[in-house]
Scaffold this active site. Structure first.
Site, PDB file in Angstrom:
ATOM      1  N   SER A  59       0.838  -1.208   0.000  1.00  0.00           N
ATOM      2  CA  SER A  59       0.000   0.000   0.000  1.00  0.00           C
ATOM      3  C   SER A  59       0.870   1.255   0.000  1.00  0.00           C
ATOM      4  O   SER A  59       2.024   1.230   0.433  1.00  0.00           O
ATOM      5  CB  SER A  59      -0.893   0.026   1.241  1.00  0.00           C
ATOM      6  OG  SER A  59      -1.619  -1.171   1.357  1.00  0.00           O
TER       7      SER A  59
HETATM    8  N1  SAH Z   1      -0.190  -4.680   4.095  1.00  0.00           N
HETATM    9  C1  SAH Z   1       0.476  -5.309   2.982  1.00  0.00           C
HETATM   10  C2  SAH Z   1      -0.295  -5.061   1.706  1.00  0.00           C
HETATM   11  C3  SAH Z   1      -0.600  -6.341   1.039  1.00  0.00           C
HETATM   12  S1  SAH Z   1      -1.718  -6.289  -0.314  1.00  0.00           S
HETATM   13  C4  SAH Z   1       1.909  -4.791   2.893  1.00  0.00           C
HETATM   14  O1  SAH Z   1       2.278  -3.942   3.721  1.00  0.00           O
HETATM   15  O2  SAH Z   1       2.671  -5.273   2.046  1.00  0.00           O
HETATM   16  C5  SAH Z   1      -3.003  -7.359   0.260  1.00  0.00           C
HETATM   17  C6  SAH Z   1      -2.626  -8.770   0.538  1.00  0.00           C
HETATM   18  O3  SAH Z   1      -3.821  -9.452   0.927  1.00  0.00           O
HETATM   19  C7  SAH Z   1      -2.045  -9.576  -0.620  1.00  0.00           C
HETATM   20  O4  SAH Z   1      -0.769 -10.008  -0.283  1.00  0.00           O
HETATM   21  C8  SAH Z   1      -3.018 -10.752  -0.789  1.00  0.00           C
HETATM   22  O5  SAH Z   1      -2.385 -11.963  -1.127  1.00  0.00           O
HETATM   23  C9  SAH Z   1      -3.644 -10.810   0.605  1.00  0.00           C
HETATM   24  N2  SAH Z   1      -4.937 -11.479   0.721  1.00  0.00           N
HETATM   25  C10 SAH Z   1      -6.023 -11.414  -0.090  1.00  0.00           C
HETATM   26  N3  SAH Z   1      -7.026 -12.190   0.392  1.00  0.00           N
HETATM   27  C11 SAH Z   1      -6.560 -12.759   1.551  1.00  0.00           C
HETATM   28  C12 SAH Z   1      -7.118 -13.667   2.516  1.00  0.00           C
HETATM   29  N4  SAH Z   1      -8.349 -14.152   2.408  1.00  0.00           N
HETATM   30  N5  SAH Z   1      -6.356 -14.024   3.567  1.00  0.00           N
HETATM   31  C13 SAH Z   1      -5.093 -13.559   3.711  1.00  0.00           C
HETATM   32  N6  SAH Z   1      -4.506 -12.718   2.821  1.00  0.00           N
HETATM   33  C14 SAH Z   1      -5.235 -12.310   1.759  1.00  0.00           C
END
Ligand code: SAH
Length: 211
Positions: A59
Site C-alpha cells: 500500500s
Molecule cells: N499490508 C500489505 C499489503 C498487502 S496487499 C503490505 O504492507 O505489504 C493485500 C494482501 O492481501 C495480498 O498479499 C493478498 O495476497 C492478501 N490477501 C487477499 N485475500 C486474503 C485472505 N483471504 N487471507 C489472507 N490474505 C489475503
C-alpha cells in the site's frame, strides 16, 4: 546523501503536516525499500503502491499511515492484520502494538515477509499462511483488527474477535474501489467511527470474494 529514514519523514510531513507523531515516528524507523521488488526500490520513498511479487502490491505510505492512525486508541495491545503481503504494515505496527498476528494467503509472500520482518527487527510479529478472511480465532480477542484487502461486505467473524472497546478497519466495496471503514465495538455491537475512500486488492476467501 539523505538517509532513508529521513526520506520517509520528509514525505510524511509533507502529506500529513499535523498528524499522529507516533505513527510518523514508527514509519520513519522502517526501511520501506526492504519490502518492495528489487526493480522498484528507488521508488520506495514516494507515495506510491509498488509491486511486492506474486501480482500483489504494498500500500501507499499515506494509506498505511491512515490505517494505523485510526487505531491509535488501542496502541500497545494485540493487532490482527489480514493480508500482510510484504510485511511492511506489520513491521510499522510492531513498533506500535505489543503483538501483531498476520494472515497471508500467498505462500511466497508469507516466506518473503518473514525475511523482511527479521531484517527490520520486528520480532513481535507472527505470520500464518492461509485464508484470513475469517480472522484468526485462536489468538482472539484482538484490540485492533486491520484488513489490507477489500471485502464485498464486513466479514461476519470480525465482531466476535474484537474485544469490547476495540477498533477494526476494513475496506468494503467493489473489487476495484472501496471505503475503508473503521468500527468500534461498543456493548457487543459495531459502531461506525470514520471512513476514507481507498483501492485495495480483493480479499479472496471464505468471507471475501469467491467465498
Ligand atoms: N499490508 C500489505 C499489503 C498487502 S496487499 C503490505 O504492507 O505489504 C493485500 C494482501 O492481501 C495480498 O498479499 C493478498 O495476497 C492478501 N490477501 C487477499 N485475500 C486474503 C485472505 N483471504 N487471507 C489472507 N490474505 C489475503
Amino acid at each position: 546523501m539523505i538517509s532513508k529514514a529521513a526520506e520517509m519523514t520528509v514525505l510524511l510531513n509533507r502529506l500529513f503536516p499535523d498528524q499522529s507523531a507516533r505513527v510518523l515516528e514508527a514509519m520513519s524507523e522502517v526501511q520501506r525499500d526492504v519490502f518492495v521488488d528489487p526493480g522498484w526500490k528507488r521508488m520506495a520513498y514516494t507515495d506510491s503502491s509498488l509491486p511486492i511479487g506474486h501480482g500483489q502490491t504494498i500500500s501507499k505510505p499515506a494509506t498505511v499511515f491512515r490505517m494505523l492512525s485510526a487505531l491509535e486508541p488501542v496502541f500497545g495491545g494485540k493487532l490482527l492484520e489480514t493480508g500482510s503481503g510484504s510485511g511492511y504494515l506489520a513491521s510499522v505496527a510492531s513498533r506500535l502494538f505489543n503483538r501483531v498476528y498476520c494472515v497471508e494467503r500467498v505462500l511466497g509472500l508469507v516466506e518473503s515477509s518473514r525475511t523482511n520482518l527479521r531484517q527490520t527487527g520486528s520480532g513481535n510479529v507472527v505470520v500464518r499462511y492461509g485464508d484470513g478472511s475469517s480472522g484468526w480465532a485462536e489468538h482472539a480477542l484482538f484490540d485492533g483488527i486491520l484488513y489490507s484487502a477489500g471485502a464485498p461486505e464486513l466479514p461476519v467473524s470480525l465482531a466476535g474477535q474484537l474485544r469490547e472497546g476495540g477498533l477494526a478497519g476494513v475496506p468494503v466495496g467493489t473489487k476495484s474501489s472501496q471505503e475503508f471503514i473503521v468500527w468500534r465495538k461498543v456493548e457487543g455491537e459495531l459502531e461506525r467511527v470514520s471512513s476514507f475512500t481507498c483501492s485495495f486488492v480483493p480479499l479472496i476467501g471464505k468471507e471475501g470474494w469467491n467465498g
